[in-house]
Write an enzyme that holds these catalytic residues in place. Structure first.
Site: not given
Ligand code: 5GP
Ligand code: ZN
Length: 120
Positions: A8, A11, A34, A50, A97, A99, A104, A106
């Site tokens: 993860c 994590c 982000d 987690h 979206g 990923t 988490h 935002h």
């Molecule tokens: P989701 O689309 O899953 O809600 O948001 C995942 C967020 O994690 C995205 O906004 C992406 O830019 C951010 N993100 C992905 N990988 C990393 C990383 O390695 N470091 C940071 N700080 N943010 C990340």
């Molecule tokens: Zn995790």
């Protein structure tokens, strides 16, 4: 669910194995910038423990979900956007979206945000 899942990303960020830019932390949560900001202020807040998504977190540990939201409010205060306004978002599933599969929050703001819903 284990407190840390080997594959993860978030994590690993919580544990410091993957670098991040810290914004706020306390005993149960960690907030960091982000990597691909979608607004002038774009911070992610995670529980240190987690949980796969917001629904799982709410079901497993509602007090911890409240900690995540209160940390988001504290981030907004620290970033100086408490008065101007901000958006708190949990994405779930492909259409949103999503990923990263560690719940988490935002925290978005610092400028006028777009409306919800369809792209474009
Ligand atoms: P989701 O689309 O899953 O809600 O948001 C995942 C967020 O994690 C995205 O906004 C992406 O830019 C951010 N993100 C992905 N990988 C990393 C990383 O390695 N470091 C940071 N700080 N943010 C990340
Ligand atoms: Zn995790």
């Amino acid at each position: 669910m284990s407190s840390s899942e080997a594959d993860c990303l978030f994590c690993k960020i919580v544990e410091g194995d993957v670098p991040s830019t810290p914004v706020y932390e306390n005993g149960t949560t960690y907030a960091f910038r982000d990597i691909n900001p979608q607004a002038r202020v774009h911070v992610l807040v995670v529980a240190r423990q987690h949980h796969e998504d917001a629904g799982a977190l709410a079901g497993d540990d509602p007090a911890l979900l409240a900690d995540v939201i209160l940390a988001g409010v504290e981030v907004a205060r620290q970033e100086g956007i408490e008065e101007s306004g901000y958006r708190l978002v949990f994405n779930t599933g492909d259409d949103a979206g999503r990923t990263v599969f560690h719940a988490h929050l935002h925290v978005l703001g610092g400028e006028q945000l777009g409306l919800f819903g369809r792209p474009g």
